[in-house]
Design a protein around this motif. Sequence first.
Motif, short mmCIF file in Angstrom:
data_model
loop_
_atom_site.label_atom_id
_atom_site.label_comp_id
_atom_site.label_asym_id
_atom_site.label_seq_id
_atom_site.Cartn_x
_atom_site.Cartn_y
_atom_site.Cartn_z
N ALA A 29 29.44 -30.82 -4.98
CA ALA A 29 30.13 -31.18 -3.56
C ALA A 29 29.75 -30.47 -2.28
N PRO A 30 29.55 -29.60 -2.79
CA PRO A 30 29.48 -29.03 -1.31
C PRO A 30 28.10 -28.51 -1.14
N LEU A 31 27.28 -29.81 -2.10
CA LEU A 31 25.21 -30.21 -1.10
C LEU A 31 25.97 -31.24 -0.25
N LEU A 32 27.13 -32.19 -1.00
CA LEU A 32 27.55 -33.00 0.17
C LEU A 32 28.13 -32.95 1.27
N VAL A 33 28.89 -31.57 0.92
CA VAL A 33 29.96 -31.33 2.12
C VAL A 33 29.28 -30.71 3.44
N ASP A 34 27.53 -29.89 3.29
CA ASP A 34 26.91 -29.66 3.88
C ASP A 34 25.95 -30.74 4.67
N ILE A 35 26.29 -31.84 3.59
CA ILE A 35 25.22 -32.84 4.28
C ILE A 35 25.42 -33.28 5.74
N ALA A 36 27.44 -33.63 5.59
CA ALA A 36 27.59 -34.41 6.03
C ALA A 36 28.18 -33.27 6.88
N SER A 37 28.17 -32.18 7.30
CA SER A 37 28.34 -31.22 8.33
C SER A 37 29.12 -31.23 10.09
N ALA A 38 27.82 -31.74 9.89
CA ALA A 38 28.16 -33.05 11.72
C ALA A 38 29.65 -33.03 11.90
N VAL A 39 30.20 -33.39 10.00
CA VAL A 39 31.45 -34.62 10.71
C VAL A 39 32.81 -34.05 10.70
N PRO A 40 33.41 -34.39 11.62
CA PRO A 40 35.67 -33.44 11.80
C PRO A 40 35.37 -32.81 10.60
N PRO A 41 35.91 -32.50 10.21
CA PRO A 41 36.58 -32.03 8.60
C PRO A 41 37.67 -33.51 8.02
N PHE A 42 38.78 -33.48 9.42
CA PHE A 42 40.00 -34.79 8.99
C PHE A 42 38.98 -36.05 9.48
N ARG A 43 38.02 -36.07 9.27
CA ARG A 43 37.24 -37.68 9.50
C ARG A 43 36.73 -37.56 8.53
N LEU A 44 35.88 -36.63 8.00
CA LEU A 44 35.31 -36.30 6.48
C LEU A 44 36.05 -36.75 5.91
N ALA A 45 37.29 -35.64 5.20
CA ALA A 45 38.39 -36.33 4.18
C ALA A 45 39.06 -37.19 4.21
N THR A 46 38.83 -38.02 5.77
CA THR A 46 39.59 -39.71 5.17
C THR A 46 38.30 -40.47 4.29
N ILE A 47 37.16 -40.36 4.64
CA ILE A 47 36.13 -41.15 4.63
C ILE A 47 36.07 -40.92 2.94
N ALA A 48 36.51 -39.12 2.55
CA ALA A 48 35.63 -39.23 1.20
C ALA A 48 37.52 -39.53 0.60
N LEU A 49 38.95 -39.91 1.37
CA LEU A 49 39.58 -39.91 0.08
C LEU A 49 39.53 -41.55 0.27
N LEU A 50 39.35 -42.06 1.05
CA LEU A 50 39.47 -44.11 1.22
C LEU A 50 37.86 -44.12 0.12
N SER A 51 36.99 -43.80 0.09
CA SER A 51 36.33 -43.80 -0.79
C SER A 51 36.43 -43.11 -2.62
N GLY A 52 37.23 -42.10 -2.62
CA GLY A 52 38.22 -41.64 -4.32
C GLY A 52 38.88 -42.79 -3.88
#
Length: 310
Positions: A29-52
Motif C-alpha cells: 500500500a505505501p508504494l501505491l500511495v507514493d505513486i499516486a502522491s500527486a492526487v489530493p488525499p480526499f480524491r485518492l480516498a474516493t478512488i480507492a474506496l469505490l474500487s475497494g
Amino acid sequence: MSRYTIVLHQPLYLSVFAALVAVVLWAIAPLLVDIASAVPPFRLATIALLSGAVAALPMTLRKRTKARTDVRQVTLPLKWKLVIYGLVPALIFGAVVGYLAGMGKAPAAEAALITYTWPILFIVLSQWLFHRRIPLPVIVGAGIAFCGAAVLISPESLGVGASDHYAGYALALLAACCWALYSWICQAAPVAVAPLMPLLFLVAGAGAATADTLAGSTPGMPSGSALLAGIALGFGPYGLAMVAWDLALRTGPTALIGSLAYAVPVLAAVLLVVAGIAAPDWRLPVAALLVVAGSVVASMKSGRQQPASN
C-alpha cells in the motif's frame, strides 16, 4: 445450526496462503500511495474506496462459517444500526483518509509504520471493552510497540518542517485508531459485517467525494500511473486483501492467522527501502521489529483479541 450457516473444510495451507496474500497486499500500500502522491488525499480516498467496494463484492456472495445471523435476517437494535451503517463507514473514511494524508505530510515509511500499530491498539481496546481490565502482557506489549513508533521521530525531525511531520504522524495514528475500533466492532457486532463491506465502502467513498468537493479541489480525475495506482490501492489493500483476510480467519486457526498481520510493518519497510522511497535508515528495521514484538507480547494469553481486518 442456522440454515444460513455452512461449514467449510479447507486445508490449513490454503488459509495461511490467503492470509499471506492479505499481508503482502497491505505491505505494498505505501508504494501505491507514493505513486499516486500527486492526487489530493480526499480524491485518492474516493478512488480507492469505490474500487475497494467493487473488489469486496465476493463478500456478499459467500456464506459464513460461524453461527452468526445475516444482517438481512434479523431486526437489529437501533444502536447497532447506527453503529454499522453510520460509525463503521465513518471509521473506514477516517482510516483511509488519515493514512493517505499522513503519508503526504510525513515520510512514507514512518507514517506507514505508525499506522501499522493498529493491531496493538485493537488488542488493548478489545481487552478493556470485553473484560474491563488490561492484562500486564498487553500493557508491556503496547509500550514496546509505541517505543517502536517513537524511534521513528529522530532529532532531525525537530528542525525545519517538524510541524508537517508531526501532523503526518498524528494522521497516521488516527488511521491506526480507526482501524482498531473498526476491527473491534466487526468482532463485537451481533451480525456479520463483512458481507456489508461493499455498501459500507460506497458510503465512505461518497463521504470522501463530498469532502474533496468541499475542500475546493479542482474537479477532474488523475491520469496515467496515478489513476492506476489509486484503483490498485482499492482493489488490492482495501478490496482483495479484505476478502482474503476474511477467508483466512473463517477457515484457519485464529491465533496463527492473526499473528501473520504483525509481519506487515516489517515487509512494508523492506519494500519501501528496496523501491528507493525510504533511505536504509537503522531506525526503520528497529522500529518495525519493536512494533511486531510489541504486538506478539500483547497477544499472549489472548482469546478474542486477534485482528479482525485492516
